[in-house]
Design a protein around this motif. Structure first.
Motif, short mmCIF file in Angstrom:
data_model
loop_
_atom_site.label_atom_id
_atom_site.label_comp_id
_atom_site.label_asym_id
_atom_site.label_seq_id
_atom_site.Cartn_x
_atom_site.Cartn_y
_atom_site.Cartn_z
N THR A 70 0.89 -1.15 0.00
CA THR A 70 0.00 0.00 0.00
C THR A 70 0.93 1.20 0.00
O THR A 70 1.71 1.40 0.93
CB THR A 70 -0.90 -0.01 1.25
N ILE A 71 0.87 1.98 -1.08
CA ILE A 71 1.90 3.02 -1.27
C ILE A 71 1.43 4.37 -0.73
O ILE A 71 0.35 4.86 -1.10
CB ILE A 71 2.25 3.13 -2.77
N PRO A 72 2.24 4.99 0.14
CA PRO A 72 1.88 6.31 0.67
C PRO A 72 2.19 7.40 -0.37
O PRO A 72 3.20 7.34 -1.06
CB PRO A 72 2.81 6.46 1.88
N PHE A 125 6.22 6.82 9.37
CA PHE A 125 4.98 6.07 9.14
C PHE A 125 4.99 5.45 7.73
O PHE A 125 4.65 4.28 7.55
CB PHE A 125 3.78 7.02 9.30
N SER A 126 5.38 6.26 6.75
CA SER A 126 5.42 5.76 5.36
C SER A 126 6.37 4.58 5.23
O SER A 126 6.07 3.59 4.56
CB SER A 126 5.89 6.87 4.41
N MET A 127 7.52 4.71 5.87
CA MET A 127 8.52 3.63 5.78
C MET A 127 7.98 2.35 6.43
O MET A 127 8.18 1.25 5.92
CB MET A 127 9.83 4.05 6.45
N ASP A 128 7.29 2.52 7.55
CA ASP A 128 6.70 1.35 8.22
C ASP A 128 5.64 0.72 7.33
O ASP A 128 5.57 -0.51 7.19
CB ASP A 128 6.09 1.73 9.58
N LEU A 129 4.82 1.59 6.72
CA LEU A 129 3.75 1.11 5.84
C LEU A 129 4.34 0.29 4.67
O LEU A 129 3.76 -0.70 4.24
CB LEU A 129 2.97 2.32 5.30
N LEU A 130 5.50 0.73 4.20
CA LEU A 130 6.16 0.03 3.09
C LEU A 130 7.03 -1.13 3.58
O LEU A 130 7.84 -1.67 2.82
CB LEU A 130 7.00 1.01 2.27
N GLN A 131 6.88 -1.48 4.83
CA GLN A 131 7.62 -2.59 5.44
C GLN A 131 9.14 -2.34 5.44
O GLN A 131 9.94 -3.20 5.08
CB GLN A 131 7.29 -3.91 4.74
N LYS A 132 9.49 -1.08 5.80
CA LYS A 132 10.89 -0.69 5.95
C LYS A 132 11.77 -1.12 4.77
O LYS A 132 12.67 -1.95 4.90
CB LYS A 132 11.45 -1.25 7.26
N PRO A 133 11.52 -0.55 3.61
CA PRO A 133 12.30 -0.97 2.43
C PRO A 133 13.73 -0.46 2.50
O PRO A 133 14.00 0.57 3.12
CB PRO A 133 11.56 -0.27 1.28
#
Ligand code: MEV
Length: 449
Positions: free
Chosen positions: A78-80, A352-360
């Motif tokens: 799910t992309i922020p 938050f965005s990085m967490d949402l992207l599973q810490k890429p």
């Protein structure tokens, strides 16, 4: 008439706001109130934002949304996205779902090298300088060892050093070009520090070398700076499916859709007027993720547009092929990104965005960002070559029009409902609003009718 001010940056935030409001606003109280209204209620978070830049007065909000259902290299994201343009998130989400059902996005990291230059002027024998550079390379690397220790421990560092003769284009102009691996950081500070050290070592070494005459020794370092053009930091993202799996919109067949779509891409490949808008659509998808993840969107914009002109004519960043019954659509873009350092560990929404992207890691983020750009481009071309862009765009823009008219929630609901199966235009929206209010024109509201 506004007056110049000395020492503005040294004033307190309150004093800055007061000065500014007095100088430029008819109603200073309203200006002050507005700026303060946008302060964060948590003083600690506000201070964090205050300290990102100089002369912070308040915050500037941008919508933060998400586009779900992005399948990229077999993983679901799910992309922020942080962006103000009404239709961008909706378009990305629509494309993501479309391609989710057709195998998703497949990406390749072509390379991840960053580059920087010591730009200098040297008036003298070229062969002598070339020999000297080869002999001095080791010292250049050695003198940066302290600076590069951490990066080397993480598996990165300086990859290569090269002397480039630019004198054919500008008299006496030379470069030391360095390639870097900055791992998961964007690496601007690291690169610039190394370059400045190269410059010092190089100047000191030449000053002590007896082979050079007095005037030859006087090399002038013009600047030491990374390049935001990163043609060796490239990611490719692709979608593909059988032509028959494309569902043509607006009553056209999959074959006709594929043909129209491919032609639209070809036009962007050969026509800079179209390429600029075509790539702008791609950047809608790229920038929104870049901002949400705390990366430098100006750097990415600059790199992408230079890359788009790499063959001497500004051209499309995406390409399309229809061959043997297969539709392939892909993008290749330079993306020098970071997932550590910079804003990434500071800005709460970036975290938050990085967490949402599973810490890429940086490479994964390159894949995600490129896919978002491709998705956006697919959505735009799909609409442009079938229904036309305005249908979807104006539907998303309708709320902006209604908010400008200060429509109530009930009016908005009713008007949005009315336009569900109709084409939205600015005047149609205004007319419907007036009809609902029983007025002839929106100006009547202002007159107090
Ligand atoms: C609008 O922000 C972007 C588009 O113009 C892109 C395009 O024309 O491909 C729709």
């Amino acid at each position: 008439m506004p007056q110049p001010i000395k020492g503005f940056s040294k004033l307190s935030k309150e004093a800055k706001i007061e000065w500014l409001s007095d100088q430029f606003f008819d109603s200073p109280e309203s200006a002050i109130a507005l700026l303060k209204q946008y302060w964060h209620s948590d003083a600690k978070i506000q201070k964090l934002h205050d300290e990102f830049i100089e002369n912070t007065l308040s915050n500037y909000y941008m919508p933060f949304g998400v586009a779900p259902n992005f399948k990229i290299d077999g993983e679901l994201y799910t992309i922020p996205m942080a962006i103000e343009e009404s239709s961008v998130v909706a378009a990305a989400a629509k494309s993501a779902t479309y391609w989710l059902e057709r195998g998703g996005f497949k990406t390749t990291i072509v390379a991840t090298k960053k580059v920087g230059h010591v730009h200098f002027m040297y008036q003298g024998d070229a062969a002598k300088l070339k020999d000297f550079f080869e002999e001095t390379k080791e010292a250049l690397l050695q003198d940066t060892e302290e600076l590069t220790a951490n990066m080397r421990a993480r598996g990165g560092g300086i990859l290569s050093l090269k002397l480039i003769d630019k004198t054919a284009e500008l008299a006496n102009y030379w470069q030391i070009e360095a390639l870097f691996d900055t791992c998961d950081s964007m690496g601007a500070n690291f690169i610039n520090s190394c370059l400045e050290q190269f410059s010092k070592t190089f100047q000191n070494a030449i000053a002590q070398d007896q082979r050079f005459s007095h005037s030859e020794k006087e090399i002038q370092v013009v600047m030491c700076i990374l390049s935001n053009y990163t043609p060796e930091c490239i990611v490719r993202s692709e979608v593909s499916c059988k032509v028959e799996e494309l569902n043509g919109d607006a009553g056209i067949s999959p074959e006709e859709f594929a043909e129209k779509f491919q032609r639209a891409v070809k036009i962007a490949e050969i026509e800079p007027y179209r390429a600029t808008t075509h790539n702008k659509g791609i950047m809608n998808g790229i920038d929104a993720v870049i901002i949400a993840t705390g990366n430098d969107f100006r750097a990415v914009e600059a790199a992408c547009h230079t890359y788009a002109g790499k063959n001497g004519r500004y051209s499309s960043l995406s390409h399309c092929e229809v061959k043997d019954g297969i539709f392939r659509f892909w993008i290749e873009v330079p993306l020098a990104l970071g997932t550590v350092g910079g804003l990434t560990s500071l800005h709460p929404m970036v975290k938050f965005s990085m967490d949402l992207l599973q810490k890429p890691n940086a490479s994964k983020l390159m894949s995600i960002v490129a896919s978002s750009g491709l998705a956006q481009n697919f959505a735009a071309l799909r609409a442009l070559t079938t229904t036309g862009i305005q249908k979807g765009h104006m539907k998303m823009h309708l709320l902006n029009i209604l908010n400008q008219l200060e429509a109530t929630e009930a009016e908005k609901e009713s008007i949005v409902n009315y336009f569900k199966d109709k084409i939205v235009s600015h005047s149609a929206a205004v007319n419907k609003f007036c009809e609902l209010r029983g007025i002839k024109s929106p100006s009547e509201i202002k007159k107090g009718h």
